[in-house]
Write a protein that holds these residues in place. Structure first.
Motif, mmCIF file in Angstrom:
data_model
loop_
_atom_site.group_PDB
_atom_site.id
_atom_site.type_symbol
_atom_site.label_atom_id
_atom_site.label_comp_id
_atom_site.label_asym_id
_atom_site.label_seq_id
_atom_site.Cartn_x
_atom_site.Cartn_y
_atom_site.Cartn_z
ATOM 1 N N THR A 79 0.811 -1.224 0.000
ATOM 2 C CA THR A 79 0.000 0.000 0.000
ATOM 3 C C THR A 79 0.843 1.272 0.000
ATOM 4 N N PRO A 80 1.766 1.459 0.951
ATOM 5 C CA PRO A 80 2.572 2.685 0.898
ATOM 6 C C PRO A 80 3.438 2.781 -0.351
ATOM 7 N N LEU A 81 3.925 1.635 -0.816
ATOM 8 C CA LEU A 81 4.766 1.669 -2.013
ATOM 9 C C LEU A 81 3.960 2.066 -3.249
ATOM 10 N N TRP A 82 2.767 1.486 -3.418
ATOM 11 C CA TRP A 82 1.928 1.843 -4.557
ATOM 12 C C TRP A 82 1.499 3.301 -4.480
ATOM 13 N N LEU A 83 1.173 3.752 -3.281
ATOM 14 C CA LEU A 83 0.798 5.158 -3.139
ATOM 15 C C LEU A 83 1.943 6.068 -3.542
ATOM 16 N N SER A 84 3.165 5.693 -3.153
ATOM 17 C CA SER A 84 4.302 6.541 -3.522
ATOM 18 C C SER A 84 4.542 6.506 -5.026
ATOM 19 N N VAL A 85 4.230 5.373 -5.674
ATOM 20 C CA VAL A 85 4.371 5.289 -7.128
ATOM 21 C C VAL A 85 3.321 6.168 -7.799
ATOM 22 N N PHE A 86 2.070 6.064 -7.333
ATOM 23 C CA PHE A 86 0.990 6.812 -7.988
ATOM 24 C C PHE A 86 0.996 8.292 -7.630
ATOM 25 N N LEU A 87 1.310 8.607 -6.376
ATOM 26 C CA LEU A 87 1.289 10.006 -5.964
ATOM 27 C C LEU A 87 2.646 10.667 -6.066
ATOM 28 N N GLY A 88 3.687 9.879 -5.957
ATOM 29 C CA GLY A 88 5.032 10.425 -5.951
ATOM 30 C C GLY A 88 5.316 11.131 -4.639
ATOM 31 N N PRO A 89 6.562 11.247 -4.267
ATOM 32 C CA PRO A 89 6.862 11.994 -3.044
ATOM 33 C C PRO A 89 6.552 13.470 -3.242
ATOM 34 N N SER A 90 5.716 13.987 -2.414
ATOM 35 C CA SER A 90 5.315 15.399 -2.483
ATOM 36 C C SER A 90 4.888 15.784 -3.895
ATOM 37 N N SER A 91 3.973 14.970 -4.456
ATOM 38 C CA SER A 91 3.581 15.178 -5.845
ATOM 39 C C SER A 91 2.716 16.400 -6.075
ATOM 40 N N SER A 92 2.004 16.858 -5.045
ATOM 41 C CA SER A 92 1.160 18.037 -5.231
ATOM 42 C C SER A 92 0.835 18.631 -3.878
ATOM 43 N N ASP A 93 0.116 19.741 -3.913
ATOM 44 C CA ASP A 93 -0.333 20.336 -2.654
ATOM 45 C C ASP A 93 -1.450 19.528 -2.024
ATOM 46 N N ASN A 94 -2.158 18.750 -2.826
ATOM 47 C CA ASN A 94 -3.312 18.012 -2.338
ATOM 48 C C ASN A 94 -2.938 16.745 -1.584
ATOM 49 N N ALA A 95 -1.929 16.049 -2.040
ATOM 50 C CA ALA A 95 -1.540 14.806 -1.384
ATOM 51 C C ALA A 95 -0.072 14.534 -1.656
ATOM 52 N N SER A 96 0.601 14.067 -0.650
ATOM 53 C CA SER A 96 1.980 13.645 -0.816
ATOM 54 C C SER A 96 2.207 12.451 0.086
ATOM 55 N N ILE A 97 3.190 11.673 -0.256
ATOM 56 C CA ILE A 97 3.434 10.458 0.517
ATOM 57 C C ILE A 97 4.922 10.216 0.680
ATOM 58 N N ASN A 98 5.277 9.922 1.891
ATOM 59 C CA ASN A 98 6.579 9.374 2.197
ATOM 60 C C ASN A 98 6.269 7.974 2.709
ATOM 61 N N PRO A 99 6.590 6.929 1.960
ATOM 62 C CA PRO A 99 6.109 5.593 2.296
ATOM 63 C C PRO A 99 6.613 5.029 3.622
#
Length: 173
Positions: free
Chosen positions: A13-33
């Motif tokens: 889950t965290p890995l896929w989220l980081s792939v789809f969202l990217g690290p700090s991909s936008s102001d709306n959502a960012s993920i550090n897995p």
């Protein structure tokens, strides 16, 4: 087997989220897995490991408290959902008539049908696989929604709505 699938889910889950969202991909959502993985491990996997340990080492105690644990689990999830509905009623109202609800209904029905179709020859196995296929992991979804999309409450509202839809459809079957 469910434990193995849960571990895979927690890691994926965290890995896929980081792939789809990217690290700090936008102001709306960012993920550090890594921090999300740590939270998932503590909130989701640690209780499962403790439960498996207690069940294997202290089976009589585990059997004694199993009915109580099931009741607590079955009562706490609806309480969380009702709490989300009450505190975010306008968000739930905005979903009425949306594609999110329609998509959720379709996905639960399709997954249940696929689980039933591929469940083998025994009716009990078919029903079990239909349920397991249709009821997705709302708890993990709510955790991710609150951690990754904390500034977008509609994401958590949609996850909760999906959980309610799962309960209603699969509870009727």
């Amino acid at each position: 087997m469910m434990f193995v699938l849960s571990i895979i889910t927690v890691i994926a889950t965290p890995l896929w989220l980081s792939v789809f969202l990217g690290p700090s991909s936008s102001d709306n959502a960012s993920i550090n897995p890594l921090p999300l993985l740590g939270q998932i491990l503590v909130i989701y996997i640690l209780p499962m490991i403790i439960g498996l340990f207690v069940s294997s080492k202290y089976s009589t105690i585990a059997q004694k408290y199993k009915p109580v644990a099931l009741k607590v689990s079955n009562v706490s999830f609806p309480i969380v959902i009702v709490g989300m509905v009450v505190t975010n009623i306008s968000g739930f109202q905005s979903l009425i008539g949306s594609l999110g609800i329609i998509t959720s209904i379709i996905s639960v029905v399709v997954y249940a049908m696929l689980g039933y179709i591929f469940g083998g020859p025994q009716i009990a196995t078919k029903r079990s696989l239909a349920f397991d296929s249709a009821v997705r992991n709302v708890g993990l979804g709510l955790l991710v929604a609150t951690q990754v999309f904390s500034n977008q409450p509609n994401v958590g509202i949609m996850v909760a709505t999906f959980g309610i839809i799962q309960i209603v459809i699969m509870g009727a079957i």
